[in-house]
Design a protein around this motif. Structure first.
Motif, mmCIF file in Angstrom:
data_model
loop_
_atom_site.group_PDB
_atom_site.id
_atom_site.type_symbol
_atom_site.label_atom_id
_atom_site.label_comp_id
_atom_site.label_asym_id
_atom_site.label_seq_id
_atom_site.Cartn_x
_atom_site.Cartn_y
_atom_site.Cartn_z
ATOM 1 N N LEU A 288 -9.177 0.366 10.187
ATOM 2 C CA LEU A 288 -8.036 1.274 10.165
ATOM 3 C C LEU A 288 -7.238 1.224 11.475
ATOM 4 N N ILE A 289 -5.941 1.553 11.386
ATOM 5 C CA ILE A 289 -5.070 1.627 12.557
ATOM 6 C C ILE A 289 -4.478 3.023 12.611
ATOM 7 N N ASP A 290 -4.564 3.669 13.778
ATOM 8 C CA ASP A 290 -4.069 5.036 13.931
ATOM 9 C C ASP A 290 -2.546 5.092 13.990
ATOM 10 N N ALA B 10 0.033 -3.772 3.131
ATOM 11 C CA ALA B 10 -0.287 -2.603 3.952
ATOM 12 C C ALA B 10 -0.340 -1.343 3.110
ATOM 13 N N LYS B 11 -1.311 -0.488 3.415
ATOM 14 C CA LYS B 11 -1.493 0.796 2.749
ATOM 15 C C LYS B 11 -1.496 1.893 3.818
ATOM 16 N N LEU B 12 -0.949 3.045 3.457
ATOM 17 C CA LEU B 12 -0.924 4.170 4.389
ATOM 18 C C LEU B 12 -1.741 5.315 3.799
ATOM 19 N N ILE B 13 -2.772 5.751 4.544
ATOM 20 C CA ILE B 13 -3.702 6.782 4.070
ATOM 21 C C ILE B 13 -3.492 8.054 4.877
ATOM 22 N N ASP B 14 -3.083 9.107 4.172
ATOM 23 C CA ASP B 14 -2.811 10.399 4.816
ATOM 24 C C ASP B 14 -3.873 11.407 4.358
ATOM 25 N N VAL B 15 -5.119 11.124 4.748
ATOM 26 C CA VAL B 15 -6.247 11.994 4.405
ATOM 27 C C VAL B 15 -6.999 12.310 5.694
ATOM 28 N N PRO B 16 -6.656 13.395 6.377
ATOM 29 C CA PRO B 16 -7.339 13.739 7.633
ATOM 30 C C PRO B 16 -8.801 14.073 7.391
ATOM 31 N N THR B 17 -9.645 13.648 8.316
ATOM 32 C CA THR B 17 -11.096 13.826 8.129
ATOM 33 C C THR B 17 -11.723 14.754 9.156
ATOM 34 N N ASN B 18 -10.946 15.214 10.138
ATOM 35 C CA ASN B 18 -11.494 16.164 11.107
ATOM 36 C C ASN B 18 -10.358 16.976 11.718
ATOM 37 N N THR B 19 -10.716 17.995 12.459
ATOM 38 C CA THR B 19 -9.729 18.899 13.045
ATOM 39 C C THR B 19 -8.803 18.173 14.007
ATOM 40 N N ARG B 20 -9.364 17.276 14.796
ATOM 41 C CA ARG B 20 -8.548 16.558 15.777
ATOM 42 C C ARG B 20 -7.486 15.702 15.093
ATOM 43 N N MET B 21 -7.862 15.059 14.004
ATOM 44 C CA MET B 21 -6.913 14.225 13.267
ATOM 45 C C MET B 21 -5.810 15.078 12.651
ATOM 46 N N LYS B 22 -6.165 16.265 12.138
ATOM 47 C CA LYS B 22 -5.157 17.177 11.593
ATOM 48 C C LYS B 22 -4.199 17.625 12.680
ATOM 49 N N PHE C 22 -3.683 6.810 8.677
ATOM 50 C CA PHE C 22 -4.230 5.479 8.936
ATOM 51 C C PHE C 22 -3.433 4.412 8.198
ATOM 52 N N LEU C 23 -3.172 3.315 8.889
ATOM 53 C CA LEU C 23 -2.611 2.120 8.264
ATOM 54 C C LEU C 23 -3.762 1.170 7.964
ATOM 55 N N LEU C 24 -3.823 0.700 6.723
ATOM 56 C CA LEU C 24 -4.856 -0.251 6.300
ATOM 57 C C LEU C 24 -4.186 -1.557 5.933
ATOM 58 N N LEU C 25 -4.539 -2.641 6.632
ATOM 59 C CA LEU C 25 -4.040 -3.975 6.322
ATOM 60 C C LEU C 25 -5.077 -4.700 5.481
ATOM 61 N N THR C 26 -4.648 -5.323 4.375
ATOM 62 C CA THR C 26 -5.606 -5.954 3.478
ATOM 63 C C THR C 26 -4.993 -7.208 2.840
ATOM 64 N N ASP C 27 -5.864 -7.980 2.178
ATOM 65 C CA ASP C 27 -5.440 -9.184 1.447
ATOM 66 C C ASP C 27 -4.728 -10.192 2.347
#
Length: 320
Positions: free
Chosen positions: A137-139, A236-248, A254-259
Motif C-alpha cells: 500500500l501507498i499512503d 491503480a485502486k484507491l482504498i478509503d477504509v481507515p483502520t485506526n484512529t491515527r489514519m482517520k 491507500f493507493l494500491l498498484l496491481t497487475d
C-alpha cells in the motif's frame, strides 16, 4: 532446446524497446513547478478549499530515487532474501506467507486485532504499513495539510524542494470505502518483480541449467519473463477504509498498484495516468516557510509534531 540465456537476452531487448514508448518512470512528464506562494494558492490550495475530491501525498525531497512505490517494493533485498532466480510474484499467498514468516507477528495480530487469512488481508496490510513498514500500500490523504506536513517535517530551513503528488479520480470503479471490496482487491493483487544484473542473470541461467530436468521450472521462468512484455504498467485502486484512529485523523487513504511488472526498481506510469489524474508538483524550497506558517494558522493540529499524536492534536484544536 530452450536456451534460458538467449531467451532472457531477447526479452530484455524487447523490454528496452518498450521503455522508449512508455514515457517516464517517475511522473516527470506530468511534473509542474511551483515557484511562488501565489502559484501554490492557485494550483493547489484553491482546489482543496473548493472541495474537489483530491488525494495528496507529500515527499520530503524531489529525487528520481523516490519513486511512487509501496513500502514492500522499496525493500528489494528483503523480497529476494530466499530467491536466486531474479523474479518473484507477489500475490495474496505471497503476502500471507511473508507475514507468517515474521516470528509471532501474525499470531499476535490474530489474538489482538483480527483474522489472518487470504480473505481478510487488507487490515493486516494496513497494520503492517503503519507499524512494520512493509506492505503493498501507498499512503495518501484526503487533506492537503497533513500531506504537506509530512513533506515539510519540523524543519526551519529547507535545502531542497519538496514534492506533492495530487491524485484525482476519473471514475468510481477504482475507488472503494467498502472493506469487502478492499479485501477482494488485495486478494487479487498481482505484481511481478524482476531484479537483473550481470551477476544474477548468470545465476538464474545456471539455476535453470542445473534443474533442466525440471520442465516446470523452465516453464515458470518463461512465464515470468513474458510478464515483462504483457504487464509493464500498473492499474491503480484507491482504498478509503481507515483502520485506526491515527489514519482517520490524518484522513488517510491507500493507493494500491496491481497487475504490473516492477523491473530493477522502476515501472511505467502511462496506465496510471489513464485511470487517474496524477500530477507531481515540485514546490520551491523558498516558499516552504510560508506554507509551514499557513498550516500553523489554518490547521495547527496538522503540524508535523501532532500527526502521530492524536491526543495532542485535539488539545491543539481546542486551544485554536
Amino acid at each position: 532446446m530452450f536456451s534460458a540465456r538467449e531467451y532472457l537476452k531477447n526479452r530484455l531487448n524487447e523490454f528496452n524497446t518498450i521503455v522508449s514508448k512508455e514515457l517516464d518512470f517517475d511522473f516527470s512528464a506530468v511534473t509542474k513547478k511551483i515557484d511562488t506562494f501565489e502559484e501554490f494558492k492557485k494550483f493547489l490550495l484553491d482546489d482543496f478549499i473548493s472541495g474537489k475530491q483530491l488525494f495528496y501525498r507529500g515527499e520530503r525531497i524531489n529525487s528520481e530515487e523516490r519513486k511512487l512505490l509501496p513500502t514492500m517494493l522499496r525493500h528489494i533485498d528483503e523480497l529476494f532474501r530466499d530467491n536466486d532466480l531474479g523474479i518473484i510474484h507477489i500475490d495474496s499467498k505471497f503476502l500471507l506467507e511473508y507475514y507468517n514468516s515474521l516470528g509471532s507477528f501474525t499470531t499476535v495480530y490474530a489474538n489482538t486485532m483480527g483474522t489472518v487469512d487470504e480473505n481478510n488481508l487488507y487490515e493486516i496490510c494496513a497494520f503492517a504499513q503503519h507499524y512494520y513498514d512493509f506492505s503493498p500500500l501507498i499512503d495518501f490523504s484526503k487533506s492537503i495539510y497533513p500531506s504537506l506536513s509530512f513533506a515539510l517535517k519540523d524543519r526551519s530551513e529547507f535545502q531542497d524542494d519538496i514534492v506533492l503528488f495530487v491524485l484525482q479520480l476519473k471514475g468510481p470503479e477504482d475507488y472503494t470505502d467498502n472493506l469487502t471490496v478492499a479485501n477482494e482487491w488485495i486478494r487479487d493483487l498481482s505484481v511481478y518483480v524482476s531484479c537483473f544484473d550481470e551477476i544474477n542473470v548468470k545465476s538464474a541461467v545456471k539455476e535453470i541449467i542445473a534443474n533442466k530436468q525440471q520442465l516446470s521450472m523452465t516453464n515458470e521462468f518463461r512465464r515470468h519473463m513474458e510478464i515483462i512484455n504483457t504487464r509493464p504498467t500498473p492499474s491503480a485502486k484507491l482504498i478509503d477504509v481507515p483502520t485506526n484512529t491515527r489514519m482517520k485523523f490524518q484522513q488517510g487513504v491507500f493507493l494500491l498498484l496491481t497487475d504490473f511488472q516492477l523491473f530493477n526498481g522502476g515501472y511505467f506510469t502511462k496506465n496510471i495516468r489513464e485511470d487517474f489524474l496524477i500530477t507531481k508538483y515540485v514546490i520551491s524550497k523558498d516558499i516552504c516557510p510560508q506554507i509551514k506558517e499557513l498550516i500553523a494558522d489554518k490547521a495547527p493540529w496538522y503540524e508535523y509534531r501532532y500527526l502521530t499524536d492524536v491526543e495532542a492534536a485535539f488539545k491543539k484544536a481546542v486551544k485554536k
